[in-house]
Write an enzyme that holds these catalytic residues in place. Structure first.
Site, PDB file in Angstrom:
ATOM      1  N   CYS A   2       0.835  -1.200   0.000  1.00  0.00           N
ATOM      2  CA  CYS A   2       0.000   0.000   0.000  1.00  0.00           C
ATOM      3  C   CYS A   2       0.869   1.249   0.000  1.00  0.00           C
ATOM      4  CB  CYS A   2      -0.894   0.013   1.235  1.00  0.00           C
ATOM      5  SG  CYS A   2      -2.027  -1.378   1.327  1.00  0.00           S
ATOM      6  N   ARG A  51      -4.619   1.491  -1.597  1.00  0.00           N
ATOM      7  CA  ARG A  51      -4.693   0.133  -1.076  1.00  0.00           C
ATOM      8  C   ARG A  51      -4.414  -0.926  -2.124  1.00  0.00           C
ATOM      9  NH1 ARG A  51      -9.480  -3.463   1.104  1.00  0.00           N
ATOM     10  NH2 ARG A  51      -8.243  -4.803   2.449  1.00  0.00           N
ATOM     11  N   SER A  53      -5.224  -4.625  -1.980  1.00  0.00           N
ATOM     12  CA  SER A  53      -6.058  -5.495  -1.154  1.00  0.00           C
ATOM     13  C   SER A  53      -5.449  -6.890  -1.040  1.00  0.00           C
ATOM     14  CB  SER A  53      -7.465  -5.607  -1.749  1.00  0.00           C
ATOM     15  OG  SER A  53      -8.062  -4.335  -1.810  1.00  0.00           O
ATOM     16  N   ILE A  54      -5.142  -7.293   0.198  1.00  0.00           N
ATOM     17  CA  ILE A  54      -4.605  -8.619   0.456  1.00  0.00           C
ATOM     18  C   ILE A  54      -5.430  -9.314   1.535  1.00  0.00           C
ATOM     19  CG2 ILE A  54      -2.600  -9.916   1.291  1.00  0.00           C
ATOM     20  CD1 ILE A  54      -0.860  -7.670   0.047  1.00  0.00           C
ATOM     21  N   ILE A  55      -5.655  -8.635   2.657  1.00  0.00           N
ATOM     22  CA  ILE A  55      -6.445  -9.175   3.760  1.00  0.00           C
ATOM     23  C   ILE A  55      -7.763  -8.413   3.818  1.00  0.00           C
ATOM     24  CG2 ILE A  55      -6.543  -9.472   6.271  1.00  0.00           C
ATOM     25  CD1 ILE A  55      -3.501  -9.646   6.255  1.00  0.00           C
ATOM     26  N   ASP A 101      -5.876  -6.360   9.095  1.00  0.00           N
ATOM     27  CA  ASP A 101      -4.828  -6.314  10.126  1.00  0.00           C
ATOM     28  C   ASP A 101      -4.535  -4.892  10.591  1.00  0.00           C
ATOM     29  OD1 ASP A 101      -3.615  -5.562   7.744  1.00  0.00           O
ATOM     30  OD2 ASP A 101      -1.734  -6.601   8.164  1.00  0.00           O
TER      31      ASP A 101
END
Length: 102
Positions: A2, A51, A53-55, A101
């Site tokens: 990010c 962002r 986006s992963i989580i 997170d």
């Protein structure tokens, strides 16, 4: 990965348009976070976020606020034990609106 940016001024009477400035700053980070963008602006603080986006792909939009919106964060990093921390904070009465997170 990010991207985050921010601007702070001591001068509360500033003529700088913080909304416009933080949008321009955040736009330069598109390559760091192509999936989403978010902003926070007050009288003397502006925060921007791009962002990747992963989580929590759908719910992790930033900036993120605490329960009563008295605190705000933009964050770039990874907290590996965030689920354990979240569980502990929930026992203390904190509420979470995302599963990210941050």
């Amino acid at each position: 990965m990010c991207g985050i940016c921010g601007y702070y001024t001591y001068n509360r009477e500033t003529t700088v348009n913080l909304s416009s400035l933080i949008k321009k700053m955040t736009d330069t980070l598109t390559h760091r976070g192509p999936d989403d963008e978010g902003y926070f602006c007050s009288k003397n603080v502006a925060l921007g976020h791009r962002r990747l986006s992963i989580i929590d792909l759908k719910g992790g939009k930033q900036p993120i606020y605490n329960e009563d919106k008295t605190k705000v964060i933009v964050f770039n990093g990874e907290i590996y034990n965030y689920k354990e921390i979240q569980k502990h904070l929930k026992t203390k009465g904190h509420c979470f609106k995302t599963n990210s997170d941050t």
